[in-house]
Write an enzyme that holds these catalytic residues in place. Structure first.
Site, PDB file in Angstrom:
ATOM      1  N   GLU A   1     -38.146  52.911  71.018  1.00  0.00           N
ATOM      2  CA  GLU A   1     -36.681  52.988  70.776  1.00  0.00           C
ATOM      3  C   GLU A   1     -36.338  54.144  69.840  1.00  0.00           C
ATOM      4  O   GLU A   1     -35.427  54.047  69.030  1.00  0.00           O
ATOM      5  CB  GLU A   1     -36.157  51.663  70.210  1.00  0.00           C
ATOM      6  N   GLY A   2     -37.048  55.241  69.986  1.00  0.00           N
ATOM      7  CA  GLY A   2     -36.928  56.372  69.063  1.00  0.00           C
ATOM      8  C   GLY A   2     -37.904  56.158  67.926  1.00  0.00           C
ATOM      9  O   GLY A   2     -37.758  55.201  67.163  1.00  0.00           O
TER      10      GLY A   2
END
Lengths: 611, 611
Positions: free
Chosen positions: A444-445
């Protein structure tokens, strides 16, 4: 085998005393109309959530790790024993609908409550929890930007949990850099599109827990520009629904393989091959990245909650072991008649445990503050209040994701350490927490990307406005409390740290505008996020300690809960908060020592840094 | 699949330039007589070691992780595919005999050289390397305190590698606290003893790689006192040897099971059941703990080398990936014509890589300094030189074990982070490094125990004598170099840190002698060890930078090696060394915030800390 008890006492303290959530939510007609934010109701729902999570999900955690998911030759995937049965119970009890829109069958409870449910689920079984977690992300994006036709057809199924959802972003050559994706969409001329390409790392991408899977897919429509500005978001169901919402024909999306991962074995991480799969546009053409960030921001907080939940459960088990395991003798003795004392008596063991407790309780406070702010952002009747809440959410989301997952991983590692050699053995379950926690820092990053989002986008590109707003809140708190007999010292330390955060921001900003450019932001970001995280946690610990002192003075500390808060706050400021001293130094050191001669240092000819 | 190239350039720099090892070893007749410390010979041996390790051990690392060891119903254990064949080659090439006593067939090479071999082996395949590693520990103890009869019978077999060895210490209820062991020995009246009990966590405890396994076992002789003063050391072979050293009858020691572990799957971690097994006393009755520490100290340095080796290989692979993987664009561009630039250009990626490089190269310098000191301790003709070397070894061993394994684990984690999502996938091999590195912080005395050994035993109980000796060496260096145009700043920082280490030691010592007692030592120890580690690394980085500057000025930096040293030193002092600022604060905070109300904070009634 590890155990878990939901920390309901702490959760209710935060909800009712720190955040005054019932009163805050009572200002929001969405909740008063639906009667979903009543204090007693919320409390009962949390009790019920705890029972479900403790009873149904905890026992499946080790099984999921051991069995993993199995892909069959036809692309079908079988989840671990018990996963589907637990999901059926979860759906039947209405948990998939908890905070969803009543228009589509949701219960309309505050996000604050679903946030707590997710924390508990992550403590109990993070791999299992990702199946409904991903669905919820897909729900959010579709709800926010989907057409009415799409929403009417899909949302009731997702809300009821009959169908689940995914986020299909990453491709083999495009992870952080989604602008490079190659999956393409061709207009079928009938309102639908043909989607072709390969997506990897798709969590919950294929499984046997639900009748259908609704993939939200980033793809490039033929003729769209290169880079992030040419990406659109498409809904691609595994089975094409009939007009009345039944499962119809199989669509052209197949699981090509499952990844073998370090952890979260119970979740199917799929390679998905899209071959002329039929899809529908979600939102606007070429606005896919913006739409995706609706999911992504929810996913980031959700990932932060994985760090929180895993830190909590690792801490709980380490504490239980430290009470039970006897080694060495302490003076004075705890077990005078026996060979050895429980290891909890040794200060270094206490240090490890208190580290877990202090980070976890502050993280929970931040997460719930953020969740309440999301409720305000979405539903507050006053526009200014919505904007202020939105700004706070934007600012705190990267901190929630990165600081909570970094701390969660470190707590899992330290809690494993409390077990000595037994911590390394699978049957004790501690090493699974470490392996499961590790992914939160990556997906998610990555946490490095979160730090750039915070410092680059949320602070500097914003001209420091969001930061100043928060700094104002802190400053007000500091001024009110710096002479307080109990928490005055914390307020003073916090005030200094907040000022230092401001001046460090200025220093970086000036370097970035000068010759240093974006490299100075990149060089400082990770340390900056950690510094910022301590400022937020310091603020929350000081506030929690203030309430606790008041309650102690009022004679309301029968169970010692407030004493624990006071002493954990003291530990936090003495042993964890001082990390900012080092961080201030390394932030100021900037990019200078990173801009090394690449040929000499890295044996790399590709670089531009001169010899 | 990960790759590995032994860092021979750095190793030879340390050997020849930093440590001046050939000249130092030339002062020791043991080496000059045996002609084993010639600079060219040592260099050739290292080249050959690198070839063996890269060619034979690297390819087996992932296989070992995947297959693990298999225990059969009769207690036999099969090691992973290729492990035995590699061991046969290793033995045939004479590596088991490298630094062993020529009296027993050894080659008599300096420990300095075997230390480097072990580092390389740990980079390549830590699980495999533990088989000969444990043998070496058994060799050391037997060689130091065994009777001539035992030595004559067993040492030639261990030195040749035909037989391997183990250390049998831990029991289910006795890990850190060996005084509680219950395995008992009964005098057979014929010079042998009957050993009965259960040992757990026995690395290399059962396998198919050698003809016999020589267990060195801690047990309590009937009638001996309780606690550590009643423990003796026994040799218990798997097969009883015949008088002429052949493998004879099976002895009463059987592998009851193998542990399922987080990592080092290729090493058999055995539960060993001793049932009236025939054993022989090693050394003196009731001196088992002292004798065991001969093995243990070697094992501690060996464990530190696991952290070093795993940090090195994780760093190497992260660097290779960072050159290869392109994501996002940097200004100015590295690949102007392409979509994205290699991620190595981004400062935060460089920060992660330089952290690995800086800790690894300083760790290697410390480990080789320590290894050379062990050679001096064992063989130097001058008693004073032996004593000084022994003191340094005693002081640095806990730092080598704990600081190198903590840093090694952190480097593995950061190197995994460089890979993004791919780092979490097994086929890339990075997550194995993390899992394999984790055990180093736990076994051979947890890192918390190392910290207590350093602060409690090596510093405070010693009256600070060993510390003062080292501080004198540092002070001399600081005074000589604080005005140096290149490294003056490092010398100044180092001088201040060394003084602060002294004053922190005094503060802790005073608290410990007062009311705080031993708890104050326990509370400060872990942070103290990290502070001490930075002082040692700071000293070594300053010295390495000094040499590098001299070589650059002399025009000897064709390949950029010295430039890299200079720039990595600069990075170390700017970004890693400042950790001491936080540590100084947390050390001073002492035990006060750890002495919490146990009933309130930990819901624990067992404690003595008053409410």
């Amino acid at each position: 085998m590890p155990t878990y008890k939901a920390p309901l006492r702490d959760i209710k303290f935060l909800m009712n005393e720190l955040l005054d959530a019932p009163a805050e939510l009572a200002k929001i007609p969405y909740y008063t109309t639906n009667e979903t934010a009543d204090a007693d109701l919320m409390s009962q729902v949390l009790d019920e959530a705890a029972r479900f999570v403790e009873g149904e999900l905890v026992p499946l955690n080790a099984i999921g790790d051991k069995e993993g998911c199995v892909r069959h030759d036809n692309g079908d995937v079988t989840t671990p024993t018990g996963f589907k049965a637990a999901y059926d119970k979860y759906r039947a009890a209405g948990w998939t609908a908890l905070d969803a829109d009543p228009t589509y069958g949701g219960q309309g409870m505050p996000h604050l409550i679903s946030n707590v449910l997710v924390e508990m689920m992550n403590s109990a079984n993070v791999a299992w929890s990702m199946y409904p977690g991903l669905s919820h992300g897909a729900y959010s994006a579709l709800h926010a930007v989907g057409s009415d036709a799409l929403k009417d057809l899909y949302l009731p199924k997702i809300v009821s949990g009959e169908w689940t959802g995914t986020m299909c972003l990453t491709e083999p050559h495009a992870g952080t850099d989604l602008g490079m994706i190659r999956t393409k969409a061709t207009d079928n001329g009938d309102g639908s599109y043909a989607i072709s390409g390969t997506k990897i790392f798709i969590s919950a991408g294929e499984h046997d827990m639900a009748d259908n899977i609704v993939h939200l897919v980033l793809a490039r429509l033929e003729g769209s520009p290169e880079g992030t500005k040419g990406i659109s978001l498409f809904l691609v169901p595994k089975f094409l629904p009939t007009a009345d919402g039944k499962v119809g024909e199989r669509n052209g999306v197949v699981c090509g393989s499952l990844e073998h991962k370090m952890g979260i074995h119970g979740n199917a991480t799929a390679v998905l091959n899209f071959d002329q799969a039929q899809g529908w546009l979600v939102g606007e053409i070429n606005k896919g990245m913006n739409h995706m960030f609706i999911m992504m921001n929810a996913a980031r907080l959700g990932t932060g909650l994985q760090g929180l939940g895993l830190g909590e459960v690792a801490y709980q088990n380490a504490l239980a072991y430290a009470k039970d395991r006897t080694q060495m003798r302490h003076e004075p003795r705890v077990n005078p008649g026996e060979q050895a004392d429980p290891i909890l008596i040794h200060p270094d063991v206490r240090r490890m445990l208190l580290t877990g407790k202090a980070y976890t309780e502050a993280g929970r406070a931040m997460a719930m503050w953020l969740a309440l702010s999301i409720d305000q952002e979405h539903h507050h009747p006053d526009e200014k209040a919505r904007k202020e809440a939105a700004d706070l959410v934007a600012l705190l989301t990267p901190i929630a994701k990165a600081f909570m997952t970094d701390n969660g991983f470190n707590i899992a590692v330290q809690s494993q350490q409390v077990f000595g050699g037994h911590g390394y053995i699978q049957e004790w379950g501690m090493e699974q927490f470490v392996r499961d926690a590790r992914i939160g820092q990556i997906y998610e990053g990555t946490n490095g990307i979160q730090a750039l989002d915070l410092l680059g986008r949320k602070v500097l590109m914003d001209g420091g406005k969001k930061l100043q707003k928060l700094a104002g809140t802190l400053q007000e708190f500091v001024e009110e409390n710096e002479s307080d007999e109990h928490i005055g010292d914390y307020a003073t330390q916090l005030g200094k740290a907040a000022q230092q955060l401001g001046s460090l921001t200025m220093v970086i900003g000036q370097k970035a505008m000068g010759e240093g450019g974006a490299d100075e932001v990149n060089a400082a970001a990770v340390d900056y996020l950690r510094f910022f995280g301590h400022v937020v946690y310091g603020y929350l610990w000081a506030r929690m300690a203030k309430i606790a002192h008041e309650q102690i003075e009022a004679g309301n500390d029968k169970d010692g809960f407030y004493t624990a808060k006071v002493q954990t706050a003291k530990f936090y400021f003495a042993k964890l908060f001082p990390e900012i001293k080092t961080l201030a130094t390394t932030i100021k050191a900037g990019n200078e020592t990173l801009a090394v001669d690449d040929r000499a240092v890295f044996n790399w000819e590709g670089a531009l840094v001169p010899a």
